[in-house]
Structure formats: C-alpha cells, structure tokens
Scaffold this motif. Structure first.
Motif, PDB file in Angstrom:
ATOM      1  N   PHE A  15     -18.337  -7.385  18.259  1.00 37.45           N
ATOM      2  CA  PHE A  15     -18.266  -6.080  18.913  1.00 37.45           C
ATOM      3  C   PHE A  15     -19.058  -5.071  18.105  1.00 37.45           C
ATOM      4  O   PHE A  15     -19.402  -5.315  16.949  1.00 37.45           O
ATOM      5  N   SER A  16     -19.378  -3.966  18.739  1.00 36.12           N
ATOM      6  CA  SER A  16     -20.088  -2.926  18.002  1.00 36.12           C
ATOM      7  C   SER A  16     -19.230  -1.678  17.949  1.00 36.12           C
ATOM      8  O   SER A  16     -18.386  -1.429  18.810  1.00 36.12           O
ATOM      9  N   GLU A  17     -19.447  -0.931  16.902  1.00 38.67           N
ATOM     10  CA  GLU A  17     -18.624   0.238  16.646  1.00 38.67           C
ATOM     11  C   GLU A  17     -19.536   1.400  16.266  1.00 38.67           C
ATOM     12  O   GLU A  17     -20.410   1.259  15.432  1.00 38.67           O
ATOM     13  N   LEU A  18     -19.304   2.517  16.910  1.00 34.28           N
ATOM     14  CA  LEU A  18     -20.056   3.725  16.576  1.00 34.28           C
ATOM     15  C   LEU A  18     -19.371   4.385  15.378  1.00 34.28           C
ATOM     16  O   LEU A  18     -18.173   4.654  15.418  1.00 34.28           O
ATOM     17  N   ILE A  19     -20.124   4.563  14.323  1.00 38.56           N
ATOM     18  CA  ILE A  19     -19.548   5.148  13.115  1.00 38.56           C
ATOM     19  C   ILE A  19     -20.041   6.583  12.965  1.00 38.56           C
ATOM     20  O   ILE A  19     -21.223   6.823  12.774  1.00 38.56           O
ATOM     21  N   LEU A  20     -19.129   7.508  13.084  1.00 38.35           N
ATOM     22  CA  LEU A  20     -19.517   8.914  13.012  1.00 38.35           C
ATOM     23  C   LEU A  20     -19.605   9.410  11.578  1.00 38.35           C
ATOM     24  O   LEU A  20     -20.391  10.284  11.266  1.00 38.35           O
ATOM     25  N   ASN A  21     -18.810   8.863  10.711  1.00 37.03           N
ATOM     26  CA  ASN A  21     -18.947   9.202   9.293  1.00 37.03           C
ATOM     27  C   ASN A  21     -18.548   8.010   8.437  1.00 37.03           C
ATOM     28  O   ASN A  21     -17.900   7.084   8.902  1.00 37.03           O
ATOM     29  N   GLN A  22     -18.969   8.051   7.181  1.00 37.52           N
ATOM     30  CA  GLN A  22     -18.786   6.914   6.275  1.00 37.52           C
ATOM     31  C   GLN A  22     -17.321   6.502   6.113  1.00 37.52           C
ATOM     32  O   GLN A  22     -17.025   5.337   5.942  1.00 37.52           O
ATOM     33  N   ARG A  23     -16.426   7.453   6.177  1.00 38.28           N
ATOM     34  CA  ARG A  23     -15.009   7.138   5.978  1.00 38.28           C
ATOM     35  C   ARG A  23     -14.474   6.207   7.070  1.00 38.28           C
ATOM     36  O   ARG A  23     -13.562   5.430   6.831  1.00 38.28           O
ATOM     37  N   GLU A  24     -15.052   6.321   8.271  1.00 31.71           N
ATOM     38  CA  GLU A  24     -14.568   5.502   9.385  1.00 31.71           C
ATOM     39  C   GLU A  24     -14.862   4.025   9.205  1.00 31.71           C
ATOM     40  O   GLU A  24     -14.227   3.186   9.831  1.00 31.71           O
ATOM     41  N   ILE A  25     -15.847   3.719   8.351  1.00 27.26           N
ATOM     42  CA  ILE A  25     -16.206   2.316   8.126  1.00 27.26           C
ATOM     43  C   ILE A  25     -14.999   1.525   7.635  1.00 27.26           C
ATOM     44  O   ILE A  25     -14.779   0.395   8.050  1.00 27.26           O
ATOM     45  N   ASN A  26     -14.214   2.154   6.788  1.00 28.76           N
ATOM     46  CA  ASN A  26     -13.055   1.458   6.226  1.00 28.76           C
ATOM     47  C   ASN A  26     -11.895   1.311   7.206  1.00 28.76           C
ATOM     48  O   ASN A  26     -10.941   0.612   6.939  1.00 28.76           O
ATOM     49  N   LYS A  27     -12.015   2.009   8.351  1.00 26.22           N
ATOM     50  CA  LYS A  27     -10.915   1.973   9.323  1.00 26.22           C
ATOM     51  C   LYS A  27     -11.224   1.058  10.503  1.00 26.22           C
ATOM     52  O   LYS A  27     -10.426   0.956  11.431  1.00 26.22           O
ATOM     53  N   VAL A  28     -12.401   0.438  10.475  1.00 23.86           N
ATOM     54  CA  VAL A  28     -12.802  -0.381  11.621  1.00 23.86           C
ATOM     55  C   VAL A  28     -11.888  -1.599  11.757  1.00 23.86           C
ATOM     56  O   VAL A  28     -11.591  -2.280  10.784  1.00 23.86           O
ATOM     57  N   ARG A  29     -11.450  -1.807  12.992  1.00 21.65           N
ATOM     58  CA  ARG A  29     -10.620  -2.983  13.292  1.00 21.65           C
ATOM     59  C   ARG A  29     -11.228  -3.713  14.474  1.00 21.65           C
ATOM     60  O   ARG A  29     -11.931  -3.116  15.288  1.00 21.65           O
ATOM     61  N   LYS A  31     -11.733  -5.078  18.006  1.00 22.32           N
ATOM     62  CA  LYS A  31     -11.307  -4.499  19.272  1.00 22.32           C
ATOM     63  C   LYS A  31     -10.392  -5.432  20.048  1.00 22.32           C
ATOM     64  O   LYS A  31      -9.717  -5.017  20.973  1.00 22.32           O
ATOM     65  N   TYR A  32     -10.426  -6.691  19.689  1.00 25.58           N
ATOM     66  CA  TYR A  32      -9.672  -7.683  20.471  1.00 25.58           C
ATOM     67  C   TYR A  32      -8.327  -8.009  19.839  1.00 25.58           C
ATOM     68  O   TYR A  32      -7.316  -8.115  20.515  1.00 25.58           O
ATOM     69  N   CYS A  33      -8.324  -8.199  18.512  1.00 28.23           N
ATOM     70  CA  CYS A  33      -7.065  -8.622  17.880  1.00 28.23           C
ATOM     71  C   CYS A  33      -6.619  -7.654  16.778  1.00 28.23           C
ATOM     72  O   CYS A  33      -5.632  -7.906  16.112  1.00 28.23           O
ATOM     73  N   LEU A  34      -7.372  -6.564  16.589  1.00 30.44           N
ATOM     74  CA  LEU A  34      -7.055  -5.525  15.606  1.00 30.44           C
ATOM     75  C   LEU A  34      -7.105  -5.996  14.148  1.00 30.44           C
ATOM     76  O   LEU A  34      -6.637  -5.295  13.253  1.00 30.44           O
ATOM     77  N   SER A  35      -7.713  -7.154  13.927  1.00 27.99           N
ATOM     78  CA  SER A  35      -7.840  -7.647  12.558  1.00 27.99           C
ATOM     79  C   SER A  35      -8.820  -6.771  11.779  1.00 27.99           C
ATOM     80  O   SER A  35      -9.755  -6.200  12.341  1.00 27.99           O
ATOM     81  N   ARG A  36      -8.572  -6.674  10.500  1.00 25.76           N
ATOM     82  CA  ARG A  36      -9.520  -5.947   9.641  1.00 25.76           C
ATOM     83  C   ARG A  36     -10.417  -6.916   8.897  1.00 25.76           C
ATOM     84  O   ARG A  36     -11.219  -6.518   8.062  1.00 25.76           O
ATOM     85  N   ASN A  37     -10.248  -8.181   9.178  1.00 28.66           N
ATOM     86  CA  ASN A  37     -11.044  -9.216   8.526  1.00 28.66           C
ATOM     87  C   ASN A  37     -12.362  -9.378   9.291  1.00 28.66           C
ATOM     88  O   ASN A  37     -12.497 -10.231  10.152  1.00 28.66           O
ATOM     89  N   LEU A  38     -13.329  -8.515   8.963  1.00 30.93           N
ATOM     90  CA  LEU A  38     -14.564  -8.429   9.738  1.00 30.93           C
ATOM     91  C   LEU A  38     -15.790  -8.691   8.877  1.00 30.93           C
ATOM     92  O   LEU A  38     -15.785  -8.404   7.687  1.00 30.93           O
ATOM     93  N   THR A  39     -16.813  -9.206   9.509  1.00 27.16           N
ATOM     94  CA  THR A  39     -18.104  -9.335   8.846  1.00 27.16           C
ATOM     95  C   THR A  39     -19.062  -8.383   9.539  1.00 27.16           C
ATOM     96  O   THR A  39     -19.187  -8.403  10.760  1.00 27.16           O
ATOM     97  N   LYS A  40     -19.709  -7.552   8.761  1.00 28.37           N
ATOM     98  CA  LYS A  40     -20.676  -6.613   9.331  1.00 28.37           C
ATOM     99  C   LYS A  40     -21.975  -7.365   9.584  1.00 28.37           C
ATOM    100  O   LYS A  40     -22.487  -8.040   8.705  1.00 28.37           O
ATOM    101  N   LEU A  41     -22.499  -7.253  10.796  1.00 29.64           N
ATOM    102  CA  LEU A  41     -23.708  -8.008  11.126  1.00 29.64           C
ATOM    103  C   LEU A  41     -24.961  -7.195  10.839  1.00 29.64           C
ATOM    104  O   LEU A  41     -25.631  -7.417   9.867  1.00 29.64           O
TER     105      LEU A  41
END
Ligand SMILES: [Zn+2]
Length: 112
Positions: A15-29, A31-41
């Motif tokens: 999935f893709s996520e629009l990041i409005l500021n740097q702090r939001e990067i740490n809050k990304v979950r 979209k399907y299972c709300l996991s925080r275990n993500l790999t940034k592509l």
C-alpha cells in the motif's frame, strides 16, 4: 507530497501512504491488518523519481567534475548511491541530511 510505498511483513500486501510530515512515518500502519511490521519500498515523489533515474545512471567509480556539483540536485547523490551499493538504508534520515545539504540548511545549522 511524498508518497511512500510499503509492504506489510504480516499480510504481505502493499500500500502507499501520503506522508505529510516526518513524524507520521513512525505512525504508519498496514491498511489491511494494522501491523507496524512494514518494509518501505520506494518513495514515489515526483522529485525522487527523477532522482531514482539519476541514481541508476550514476557511477560512483568515475571522477566527478566541478560542474557536477554546480547542480545542487547532485549533492548527496554519491553518498546515497554508495549507501545503496553497500546495502545500507538510512531511510528518511538520509533524505533529510541530503535535503539540508542541497538547500544550504546544514550551513545555517553550523552558524547558529
Ligand atoms: Zn498487513
């Protein structure tokens, strides 16, 4: 706007996520299972797409002329490319450092 793409390590969806500021990067979950275990592509930002092409064509083993650095978009490119070659991903922190270098903010910080 920077759009970051992620792959969820939990459910393996992308999935893709629009990041409005740097702090939001740490809050990304996820979209399907709300996991925080993500790999940034990739960050598919318009500027970064151009940079991706630059990185792909950029050969770190060749010497660079002074003209190369007159283009501020090339500042930090070498460091980024080397990091990629070494398999080091500094992520947004690296982008931030490079961005500061390009805009001259690093000098501002030193002058404070
Ligand atoms: Zn998921």
């Amino acid at each position: 706007m920077p759009i970051y793409e992620y792959r969820c390590n939990q459910c393996e969806k992308e999935f893709s996520e629009l990041i409005l500021n740097q702090r939001e990067i740490n809050k990304v979950r996820c979209k399907y299972c709300l996991s925080r275990n993500l790999t940034k592509l990739v960050s598919s930002f318009r500027v970064h797409q151009t940079e991706g092409a630059r990185l792909a064509n950029f050969d770190t083993s060749k010497p660079r002329s002074n003209d190369f650095y007159k283009d501020s978009r090339n500042i930090g490119l070498w460091a980024k490319k080397r990091m990629k070659e070494l398999g080091v991903d500094l992520g947004p922190k690296m982008d931030e450092i490079v961005e500061k270098g390009r805009t001259g903010k690093i000098l501002d910080d030193y002058n404070k």
